[in-house]
Structure formats: C-alpha cells, structure tokens
Design a protein around this motif. Structure first.
Motif, PDB file in Angstrom:
ATOM      1  N   PRO A 344      14.246   1.690  -8.967  1.00  0.00           N
ATOM      2  CA  PRO A 344      15.071   2.282  -9.830  1.00  0.00           C
ATOM      3  C   PRO A 344      14.869   2.225 -11.113  1.00  0.00           C
ATOM      4  O   PRO A 344      15.347   3.236 -11.687  1.00  0.00           O
ATOM      5  CB  PRO A 344      16.316   0.944  -9.749  1.00  0.00           C
ATOM      6  N   ASP A 345      13.661   1.771 -11.715  1.00  0.00           N
ATOM      7  CA  ASP A 345      13.242   1.756 -12.772  1.00  0.00           C
ATOM      8  C   ASP A 345      11.920   2.674 -12.970  1.00  0.00           C
ATOM      9  O   ASP A 345      11.022   2.665 -14.080  1.00  0.00           O
ATOM     10  CB  ASP A 345      13.172   0.593 -13.905  1.00  0.00           C
ATOM     11  N   ALA A 346      11.570   3.472 -11.916  1.00  0.00           N
ATOM     12  CA  ALA A 346      10.329   4.072 -11.875  1.00  0.00           C
ATOM     13  C   ALA A 346       9.101   3.223 -12.244  1.00  0.00           C
ATOM     14  O   ALA A 346       7.927   3.949 -12.772  1.00  0.00           O
ATOM     15  CB  ALA A 346      10.415   5.490 -12.642  1.00  0.00           C
ATOM     16  N   SER A 347       9.106   1.828 -12.420  1.00  0.00           N
ATOM     17  CA  SER A 347       7.897   1.046 -12.732  1.00  0.00           C
ATOM     18  C   SER A 347       7.312   0.446 -11.299  1.00  0.00           C
ATOM     19  O   SER A 347       8.507   0.198 -10.602  1.00  0.00           O
ATOM     20  CB  SER A 347       8.372   0.310 -13.612  1.00  0.00           C
ATOM     21  N   PRO A 348       6.398   0.019 -11.311  1.00  0.00           N
ATOM     22  CA  PRO A 348       5.674  -0.670 -10.266  1.00  0.00           C
ATOM     23  C   PRO A 348       6.536  -2.478  -9.895  1.00  0.00           C
ATOM     24  O   PRO A 348       6.877  -2.771 -10.782  1.00  0.00           O
ATOM     25  CB  PRO A 348       4.391  -0.692 -10.373  1.00  0.00           C
ATOM     26  N   ILE A 349       5.718  -2.725  -8.785  1.00  0.00           N
ATOM     27  CA  ILE A 349       6.172  -4.119  -8.577  1.00  0.00           C
ATOM     28  C   ILE A 349       4.839  -4.673  -8.197  1.00  0.00           C
ATOM     29  O   ILE A 349       4.243  -4.274  -7.102  1.00  0.00           O
ATOM     30  CB  ILE A 349       6.910  -4.300  -7.384  1.00  0.00           C
ATOM     31  N   VAL A 350       4.301  -5.468  -9.017  1.00  0.00           N
ATOM     32  CA  VAL A 350       3.275  -6.338  -8.564  1.00  0.00           C
ATOM     33  C   VAL A 350       3.390  -7.776  -8.899  1.00  0.00           C
ATOM     34  O   VAL A 350       3.663  -8.276  -9.901  1.00  0.00           O
ATOM     35  CB  VAL A 350       1.901  -5.889  -9.618  1.00  0.00           C
ATOM     36  N   SER A 351       3.383  -8.554  -7.745  1.00  0.00           N
ATOM     37  CA  SER A 351       4.329  -9.745  -7.747  1.00  0.00           C
ATOM     38  C   SER A 351       4.029 -10.625  -6.547  1.00  0.00           C
ATOM     39  O   SER A 351       3.618 -10.359  -5.591  1.00  0.00           O
ATOM     40  CB  SER A 351       5.760  -9.365  -7.873  1.00  0.00           C
TER      41      SER A 351
END
Ligand code: FAD
Length: 416
Positions: A344-351
């Motif tokens: 939804p925020d056009a940022s990645p998920i590294v988690s």
C-alpha cells in the motif's frame, strides 16, 4: 577460477565451448541446511552471498523453481537510482546504488553499469514545484540531484517534443546523474558465482510447495525434490510473495500485478539518459545494443499472468510516440511482463515475521532491481542476527499494523 582474456574467449569459441567453465557449481540437494533462501532472483542470490561472506553461514541453499534470474530480475528495465523522497528510503537506496558502483570490482563480474543519469520530467508548473521540494529533500540527504529548466532538458534530450503545443508539454525536470542502467542477468550471475564459490548450493527446478512449521518456528521446507530441514528460512519470490507467505499462514498486504516492458529495433546511440515521465506513465532508455528499452505503469488489474494486456502496451507506446515523434517510425521487437508485488505504501518489506526463523523480502514492486545489493545484505544480516538491519528497520511487516507507512508512491516513477 579461470582468467577471462581475449585469448581465452577466442580459444573457447574455436573449441565449441567444450571446456567453458561452469559459472556456478551444480549442487546436490542436501537434507539439512543452516539456512535456506526461496527464490533464485537477484535478492535471493545476494542474500545467500552475504550470509556466506559477511556472516560465515555457508551451509546455505537457494531454491529456485525455474532458472536463475527467470523472474523479475531477468525481466526488468535495469534502472538504478536513489532519488526517493523520505530519508529512510533515500538512505537505503543510496547504499544500494553505492554497491552497484563497485559491484563489478567486488564480484569480479562486468555488470555493464552505465551511469548516464536518470531524468524525471515535469509536465505542469505544479509538478515542477513538487520536483523542487523533492530534489531538496534528496540533496539534504547528501545525494546528488539537480533541477533542470526547460532549456536544459531540451539540450539533454534533443529528440523530446518540446513544442509549446505538444500534448505533453515539458516544464523541466530533475536529474540524478549517478543513476543508470546495467545488465540484469549479469547481476544475478555475479551473485550466483560468488555465492557458489563460498559454498552455497544453488538448486534450480526446485519448487517450494510447503513449509514445515511447529511451535511457532520454522523446521523445514517441502519441495518438488524432497523435504529439507532448516531453522532459518527466507523468501525472496517477488511475484509470488503472497503465495509463499500464505504457506506460513501469513497474509501480506500485497497486490500482484503485471508490469510490462518492451524494446525497439536497435538504432545508433541517440539517447544518453534514462528519461522518466511519472505523470505520463512511460520511461525510455537506450541499451548498449542500441535498442530503446521502454517501460510504463503496471497493468490495472491484479493478475498472475506474466504477459501483460494490450491496452497498457498501447497507452505506453502512445505516450512514447507523442513525446518522441521520431520513435514512431521504429519497429517494436519484443514485449514481455513480470509479476510485481505492490504494497500500500510502495515501499518494500524486509523483515522478521510472526513465525520464528522465517524472514521475508517482498513488496519491491516496480523498483526492486536497484535494491538487490542492499536488499540481500540487509536480509542476510536480519537472518544472521534475528534482528532487523538498521537500514530496514522502517520496512518491517509490522508497520502496516502500526500505521508507520513510508509512502513512496510518487517516487516509484511509474503508476501502480
Ligand atoms: C517489466 C519490469 C520492469 C522493471 N524495471 C525495474 C527497473 O528498471 N528498476 C528496478 O529497480 N526494478 C525494476 N523492476 C522490479 C524488479 O525487477 C524486481 O523488484 C526485482 O527483480 C525483484 O527481485 P527478486 O529477486 O525479489 O525477485 P525475482 O527476480 O522475481 O525472483 C524470484 C524468484 O522466485 C522464484 N519462485 C517463486 N516461487 C517459488 C517457489 N514456490 N519455489 C521456488 N522458487 C520460487 C521465481 O521463479 C523467481 O525466479 C521491474 C520489474 C518488471 C517486471
């Protein structure tokens, strides 16, 4: 490792490539690994490499259901830049761009990185005003970027339609000179060779079909080649992030859509920069082979079809021919698509995830090629320490529940 010289190339050509060395070892799948990475794209391979190189974890397997780089890593338009809006994004992507600048030397592989500059065009006074603010935000982070007026843009891109009556009237733009393009396959192969030489097993044609999880922790993976035990598992599967996360019972805030690209017939060098037009949804660069490489916005509906639909192709090409009338005489040689996973925020998920020992690299959307070095490095750190690398703390999976979004939709460069 064999030394590559002009003589060596000639010898291999004349001998029919019979003794051409394999770039990475053919590995046999073992029943046990200290760490397993699902996905043999740039992110998976880079993660395995940094696990081995930076953290001494060498008993690692990369599992790829098809062939290395056959996903988005081999389908993208290969643009690297770090001109994102928010400090957390600029920091991360600048780190990655610096890694691209030294990758050829670091991995001893020619990735053909050409820093011809990435120019974003503004089509209204309002957009120009936003660009000025955006450029200032980037400069404050110490990242190169300059605002250009109409005249300067015209000089930089002589083929651009600068008529005051043009359908898309250009007001100016901003340029990141250190941005550029490279050879995407070479990036995948460079990381594969480097990881393999440190002991990582790269297994192609091996699809992960299920995860073994008990007492809230990862125990292993089921694959088409058998079951593997491991207590550290990462997924870097781009277009299929929701499918693989679903095997762990995790629902991701991700939509999967097809993103297309296309190339023209090759022509003489005429286009020095990557020119992006965020409002018009098309961008163009020229490859070393002379082809114009064209990209645009994602297809409008969610899909796992890797082909792309015709109306999107047409609207991208309409924009290209309006903006660069001379290109309307060129033949289109190829068109293809890749499935991108958009948050939804056009940022990645590294988690980390709610499952112990299960880590995720996803949500790279339309812009994760440029992130391969930093994405791999930070995911490897997160796996090795079971703690987020400082560069990716803002990009946790938990941010969606906590409302700490890093909205980079405008900086994504194309529509989604
Ligand atoms: C047309 C297009 C243009 C783009 N242009 C740019 C650009 O110019 N710049 C930029 O920065 N980014 C760009 N991107 C985005 C970029 O390509 C991706 O974000 C990036 O390549 C993602 O890399 P990855 O390693 O995560 O995924 P991928 O390269 O897709 O690798 C994932 C791998 O996982 C494998 N896999 C999936 N499921 C399984 C399973 N169950 N078991 C085993 N393996 C599995 C797949 O086969 C695949 O090879 C573009 C994307 C597209 C489609």
């Amino acid at each position: 490792m064999e030394k590559y010289s002009a003589f060596g190339l000639l010898r291999h050509a004349l001998s029919g490539h019979r003794r051409w060395p394999q770039v990475w070892r053919s590995a046999e799948l073992k029943p046990n690994y200290d760490a397993v990475v699902i996905g043999g794209g740039g992110h998976g391979l880079a993660t395995a490499y940094y696990l081995a190189k930076e953290h001494g974890i060498t008993n690692v397997a990369v599992l790829e259901k098809g062939w290395l780089g056959g996903g988005n890593t081999g389908r993208n338009t290969a643009v690297s830049r770090s001109n994102y809006f928010y400090p957390e994004s600029t920091r991360f992507f600048e780190h990655s761009l610096k890694r691209f600048e030294t990758m050829g030397r670091d991995l001893n592989y020619n990735i053909m990185f050409t820093q011809g500059g990435v120019l974003s065009l503004a089509f209204s006074r309002h957009e120009m005003e936003i660009f000025r603010r955006w450029a200032t935000a980037i400069q404050v982070q110490g990242v190169d970027c300059r605002v250009m007026g109409r005249e300067e843009v015209s000089e930089a891109v002589p083929l651009l339609n600068m008529s005051p009556h043009a359908r898309y009237r250009v007001y100016g733009g901003f340029m990141q000179q250190r941005g550029g393009i490279s050879r995407h396959d070479a990036v995948a192969w460079a990381y594969a060779r480097a990881a393999s030489s440190l002991g990582v097993d790269i297994i192609q044609n091996c699809e992960v079909t299920g995860l073994n999880i008990s007492d809230g922790a990862v125990r292993g993976v089921q694959t088409t080649l058998g079951t593997i035990r491991t207590s550290k598992l990462a997924m870097a599967v781009a277009g299929h992030s929701s499918v693989v996360a679903g095997m762990a019972g995790i629902k991701l805030p991700i939509v999967s859509q097809c993103l297309q690209a296309m190339v023209s017939e090759p022509i003489k060098p005429c286009f020095d920069h990557v020119v992006m037009s965020p409002q018009v949804h098309c961008y163009v660069s020229q490859s070393d082979r002379g082809e114009l490489v064209i990209g645009g916005g994602a297809d409008t509906h969610p899909s796992y079809g890797q082909r792309g639909n015709l109306p999107t192709t047409e609207s991208v090409l309409n924009a290209v021919t309006e903006m660069y009338p001379a290109f309307s005489r060129l033949k289109l040689m190829r068109q293809w698509g890749g499935i991108v996973d958009i948050t939804p925020d056009a940022s990645p998920i590294v988690s980390k995830t709610p499952v112990n020992g299960f880590y995720i690299s996803a949500g790279w959307g339309t812009g994760g090629y440029k992130a391969i070095p930093a994405g791999g490095e930070t995911l490897a750190y997160t796996m090795a320490h079971d703690r987020a690398h400082p560069l990716v703390e803002p990009f946790s999976l938990a941010r969606f529940a906590q409302g700490r979004l890093v909205d980079e939709s405008a900086a994504a460069g194309v529509a989604h």
